[in-house]
Design an enzyme around this catalytic site. Structure first.
Site, mmCIF file in Angstrom:
data_model
loop_
_atom_site.group_PDB
_atom_site.id
_atom_site.type_symbol
_atom_site.label_atom_id
_atom_site.label_comp_id
_atom_site.label_asym_id
_atom_site.label_seq_id
_atom_site.Cartn_x
_atom_site.Cartn_y
_atom_site.Cartn_z
ATOM 1 N N SER A 1 11.093 18.075 37.394
ATOM 2 C CA SER A 1 9.997 18.380 38.202
ATOM 3 C C SER A 1 10.219 19.046 39.554
ATOM 4 O O SER A 1 10.793 18.479 40.422
ATOM 5 C CB SER A 1 8.922 17.318 38.057
ATOM 6 N N CYS B 1 14.181 22.805 33.276
ATOM 7 C CA CYS B 1 14.074 21.432 32.231
ATOM 8 C C CYS B 1 14.946 22.177 31.068
ATOM 9 O O CYS B 1 15.517 23.014 31.024
ATOM 10 C CB CYS B 1 12.527 21.606 32.005
#
Length: 608
Positions: free
Chosen positions: A51, A2
């Site tokens: 994710s 991320c």
């Protein structure tokens, strides 16, 4: 995998999160699956999510159960299931199955001591609302980035520098010292960045920030401890076992994982033993002799997986340069970054994450330059005064005399001649082409690492230096930035602390010898795939030397080097002389030219 950003203080907080929102949007490519904010009068946190674990409940920023702590985290903790089980035995209760929550609870339980319990790649920041203290850390090898600055007493941080451009108090200004070092190393080598006032948190370090003051400490050290009692059979067994174990851990995910396959033994080894991988990805160039696609397809077929490949056209390569330097944040002169960008782009069309072979050369002794101490033995056996005399005399030889460079290099200690895998401009050459030349010689940068490795042989010293500088500053920089530019997670099984524990005890003769580099690793790898090729593998090669002698690309580079802003830093006539001599075939100046050219491309993206 991320991206995050944030800052302390309330000056730029507002109801609609304008500033933190813009900062987070700048790094949206790092996480297209979601966005999150946590804003108080004391701190603003922004997050973009790609994710992999707990797809439904793993959103960030994430608060601890009592609301005291808030975390933003970039990376993967591969042993989080085992850590979670240990914490549950202590009575801890979890709401999610994410590794992010495990980090939070670990920090509550152990504080900074939690870092050495982790197995993975990470950069994270935890804010304590009660004490108004920030705690941030970066993984053992520097796989994931962490940038920060202290402006007007406030702490500013992000996964990428470009996020800071949206912070109102940040004044964009170039750091000329970084340019001088870059010209020698081909990457930004120190903790300072090309942006004045912005720094990199070093690998294996954590930082605490409170009331305007930062405290930075190292929590882990990569150290070689060769065990001379080990035999090659023993060490081969250990390598194969630990690499297979690491690959197994690195395949953990709730989404599909692929594997990059460049043609080298490292990526081939990983792809061969990754039993959950269904596709491999390879690129080559439309230039004769610069492609490993055939080998990659053969290996993939042997393992029963599909190889997806692409030929990068010369036009595609050159058109992508501005975008690539923008994503890099700081100039990087490694042409392999472009090939990596395209293979990551290709992979992202099929998967969200890939395994890759970075780190094996540094840990196991694979670079050809590591053979130099062996090759120089006939001269380095001589007394130093004799070596110095031979080197002095060699410098007076005509330019192309065979053996001249051998004598010159043999007249120097490893500390004098080796600054890392790239050595572009010497200190004297920098002074010839730059207007401002107040930075110390490259050897001043490397001195502290050689001092820590002084009890080792020259080959091990070179590996130690590369692990602390080249690996994090070049190899891992481009791996992170090029994969994240394509919203792709890149996992590197060789850069695992358990793998390093085995690599660190391999005797030098089993790392580099007259047969080949990565001697022991190659023996382990060959147990897992056939390799019938006789020629040297290319990896992701780039034909820049040839392109710079072609009229079209020569003109592109010449135009870039003569832009007005380049004259602020460089003596333009010196640059053109390098280019002209290369084009006419008198010298191979391709790496020097490319290094300056990449700076010009980067500068144009961020400062014009």
């Amino acid at each position: 995998m991320c991206g995050f950003c944030g800052f302390t203080g309330s000056e730029f907080n507002n109801a609609d999160n304008t500033v933190i929102g813009k900062m987070t949007e700048r790094i949206a490519h790092r996480g297209p699956d979601g966005v999150g904010f946590h804003v108080t009068d004391a701190v603003s946190l922004g997050f973009r999510r790609l994710s992999f674990f707990d797809l439904e409940n793993g959103s960030q920023p994430m608060n601890s159960a009592d609301g005291v702590l808030t975390i933003v985290f970039n990376g993967e903790i591969y042993n989080h299931r085992e850590l979670k089980a240990e914490l549950e035995e202590k009575g801890r209760v979890f709401k999610t199955t994410s590794d992010t929550e495990v980090l939070l609870v670990l920090f509550e339980e152990y504080g900074e001591e939690m870092l050495n319990r982790l197995r993975g790649m990470f950069a994270f920041l935890i804010y304590n609302h009660e004490t108004d203290e920030l705690f941030a850390a970066r993984d053992y090898f520097g796989i994931k980035p962490f940038y920060y600055g202290i402006l007007n007493g406030q702490f500013l941080f992000a996964s990428e520098i470009k996020a800071f451009l949206e912070y109102p108090a940040f004044v964009k200004k170039i750091n000329p010292t970084a340019l001088q070092h870059y010209l020698s190393f081909q990457y930004s080598v120190t903790d300072e960045t090309f942006f004045a006032g912005i720094y990199k948190l070093p690998a294996a370090h954590y930082i605490k920030f409170k009331t305007g003051k930062a405290d930075i400490k190292r929590y882990w050290q990569a150290e070689f401890k060769p065990d001379e009692t080990l035999f090659i059979g023993e060490i081969t067994d250990e390598i194969d076992a630990v690499v297979k174990n690491s690959v197994e851990y690195h395949q953990r995910a709730d989404v599909t994982i692929g594997s990059l396959l460049s043609g080298g033994v490292d990526s081939s080894y990983v792809a061969a033993i990754a039993d959950k991988v269904e596709k491999t990805f390879t690129v080559g160039f439309d230039y004769d002799g610069f492609s490993e696609i055939e080998h990659a397809k053969n290996l993939s077929a042997e393992k029963g997986v599909e190889n997806v490949s692409k030929i990068i056209t010369t036009e595609e390569f050159w058109e992508a340069l501005p975008k690539i330097q923008y994503h890099m944040d700081e100039p990087l002169a490694d042409p392999a970054a472009i090939a990596l960008y395209f293979v990551c782009k290709l992979a992202r069309e099929h998967v969200k994450g890939v395994l890759s072979g970075e780190g094996a050369d540094e840990l196991f002794g694979g670079y050809g330059i590591y053979r130099e101490p062996l090759d120089l033995t006939p001269i380095t056996r001589l007394p130093m005064p004799v070596r110095r005399t031979l080197g002095f005399l060699a410098k007076m030889f005509p330019f192309r005399v065979k053996g001249k460079n051998y004598l010159i290099r043999g007249s120097k200690t490893v500390e004098e001649r080796f600054i890392g895998n790239a050595n572009i401009f010497s200190h004297e050459e920098r002074e010839q082409i730059l207007h401002e030349t107040n930075a110390p010689p490259p050897q001043e940068i490397t001195r502290q690492y050689y001092e820590k490795a002084k009890h080792h042989d020259d080959i091990t010293k070179m590996q130690y230096l590369d692990i602390h500088l080249w690996l994090v500053g070049d190899i891992l920089l481009k791996a992170d930035k090029m994969s994240m530019a394509n919203s792709l997670e890149s996992r590197v099984p060789f850069l695992d602390k358990e793998v390093f524990a085995v690599a660190s005890k391999i005797p030098t003769r089993y790392r580099m010898n007259k047969q080949n580099g990565k001697f022991a690793l190659r023996r382990a790898a060959k147990r897992n795939f056939k390799d019938k090729r006789e020629k040297k593998r290319l990896g992701f090669p780039v034909p820049t030397r040839h392109w710079l002698r072609e009229e079209k690309y020569y003109e592109i580079v010449r135009t870039a080097l003569t832009q007005d802003f380049m004259a602020e830093f460089f003596k333009t006539e010196k640059l053109i002389s390098l280019l002209e001599r290369h084009k006419r075939g008198k010298e191979d100046n391709s790496r020097k030219i490319w290094t300056v050219f990449m700076f010009s491309v980067w500068y144009k993206e961020f400062f014009t």
